[in-house]
Scaffold this motif. Structure first.
Motif, PDB file in Angstrom:
ATOM      1  N   HIS A 180     -25.296  13.575  -4.677  1.00  0.00           N
ATOM      2  CA  HIS A 180     -25.353  12.817  -5.987  1.00  0.00           C
ATOM      3  C   HIS A 180     -24.198  12.688  -6.598  1.00  0.00           C
ATOM      4  O   HIS A 180     -23.668  13.457  -7.108  1.00  0.00           O
ATOM      5  CB  HIS A 180     -26.380  13.588  -6.624  1.00  0.00           C
TER       6      HIS A 180
ATOM      7  N   HIS B 105     -21.910   8.858  -8.382  1.00  0.00           N
ATOM      8  CA  HIS B 105     -21.983   7.576  -8.996  1.00  0.00           C
ATOM      9  C   HIS B 105     -20.989   6.783  -8.500  1.00  0.00           C
ATOM     10  O   HIS B 105     -20.045   6.581  -9.184  1.00  0.00           O
ATOM     11  CB  HIS B 105     -22.242   7.408 -10.370  1.00  0.00           C
TER      12      HIS B 105
ATOM     13  N   GLU C   2     -31.798   8.060 -10.019  1.00  0.00           N
ATOM     14  CA  GLU C   2     -32.463   9.283 -10.643  1.00  0.00           C
ATOM     15  C   GLU C   2     -33.442   8.869 -11.788  1.00  0.00           C
ATOM     16  O   GLU C   2     -33.177   7.879 -12.540  1.00  0.00           O
ATOM     17  CB  GLU C   2     -31.442  10.236 -10.925  1.00  0.00           C
TER      18      GLU C   2
ATOM     19  N   HIS D 144     -32.208  17.463  -9.434  1.00  0.00           N
ATOM     20  CA  HIS D 144     -30.697  16.989  -9.311  1.00  0.00           C
ATOM     21  C   HIS D 144     -30.111  17.878 -10.419  1.00  0.00           C
ATOM     22  O   HIS D 144     -30.902  17.933 -11.584  1.00  0.00           O
ATOM     23  CB  HIS D 144     -30.655  15.727  -9.541  1.00  0.00           C
TER      24      HIS D 144
ATOM     25  N   ASP E  53     -22.110  14.678  -9.190  1.00  0.00           N
ATOM     26  CA  ASP E  53     -22.615  13.742 -10.288  1.00  0.00           C
ATOM     27  C   ASP E  53     -21.297  13.076 -10.816  1.00  0.00           C
ATOM     28  O   ASP E  53     -21.074  12.516 -12.007  1.00  0.00           O
ATOM     29  CB  ASP E  53     -23.175  14.346 -11.580  1.00  0.00           C
TER      30      ASP E  53
HETATM   31 ZN   LIG Z   1     -26.332  11.337 -12.147  1.00  0.00          ZN
END
Ligand SMILES: [Zn+2]
Length: 249
Positions: free
Chosen positions: A7, A9, A88, A151, A199
């Motif tokens: 996970h 971005h 998400e 998550h 993240d």
């Molecule tokens: Zn995230």
């Protein structure tokens, strides 16, 4: 080389990060949290090293009218073959403290639960703030969403028990490297249910919070290895296998 950051971005990071990540990891899953980022996320997915999911973070959901969300759901439908998950999505009680806001979170979350069931893709669930993990699990009850990914798991031991009984994946963020509260949870989580995630670019365990990078999961693997009495490479290998199962990649 082993390890998947399950996970992050990528669309929020510089392009050089991808090349660097290839030197350290076997793959990354990039997660789109906002309608405005969806096309960029799709353009990054190669389904070799970069896998991806499309969703709508509860923090973002509030700024869109229902019509835009409906169109976005159609957009996700038409890109089914490119993505590995829906998310998400979920509930955020740090951002949404009022009852009507929390009800709206649930309403939007339920629309994406439906979508994931129709597409037969796992859900990537965001649940942050007191009782948010508990509520997310409650909302999922009876939905047949086995294989959902929790998550940034930060629930209680009871939440963990409920999640494991429901067959959800527990994703531990790189914050486990600096926060002591996760060790008792990690001890109670079977390794075959654990995913590692950053993240990134957020939640760096070192220095500037916004400087996280996908290969910091190696630090998480060290931490978990220390707790479970296992070599970091073994943790990376096993959690990579988990990520491949969870996302079907
Ligand atoms: Zn995230």
């Amino acid at each position: 080389m082993h390890g998947i950051d399950s996970h992050c971005h990528l669309e929020k990071m510089e392009e050089g990060i991808i090349q660097e990540a290839k030197k350290h990891l076997a793959g990354v899953v990039t997660i789109c949290a906002d309608i405005g980022d969806a096309k960029r996320t799709l353009s990054l997915i190669d389904n070799k090293f970069i896998f991806g999911a499309l969703g709508l973070h509860p923090e973002s959901a509030g700024k869109y009218p229902q019509k835009a969300i409906d169109q976005y759901i159609q957009f996700i439908f038409s890109n089914r073959k490119k993505i590995s998950a829906v998310g998400e999505v979920g509930v955020d009680y740090i951002w949404h403290k009022k009852k009507d806001e929390q009800e709206r979170d649930e309403e939007v979350f339920r629309q994406f639960i439906e979508l994931s069931k129709e597409l037969k893709l796992p859900l990537v669930i965001h649940s942050r703030g007191d009782s948010a993990v508990h509520d997310a699990i409650r909302i999922l009850t009876g939905e047949d969403c086995k294989g959902s990914i929790l998550h940034f798991f930060s629930g209680t031991e009871q939440d963990l028990k409920d999640a494991l009984e429901s067959g959800y994946w527990i994703a531990y963020n790189t914050v486990i490297c600096k926060s002591k509260k996760y060790a008792p949870l990690i001890e109670k989580t079977p390794l075959e249910s654990i995913l590692l995630e950053t993240d990134a670019p957020w939640c760096s365990p070192f220095g500037n919070e916004k400087d996280n990078v996908p290969w910091n999961i190696i630090e998480s693997a060290k931490k978990i290895g220390g707790i479970l009495g296992m070599a970091k490479d073994e943790v990376l290998k096993r959690t990579e296998e988990n990520a491949r199962k969870a996302y079907g990649v």
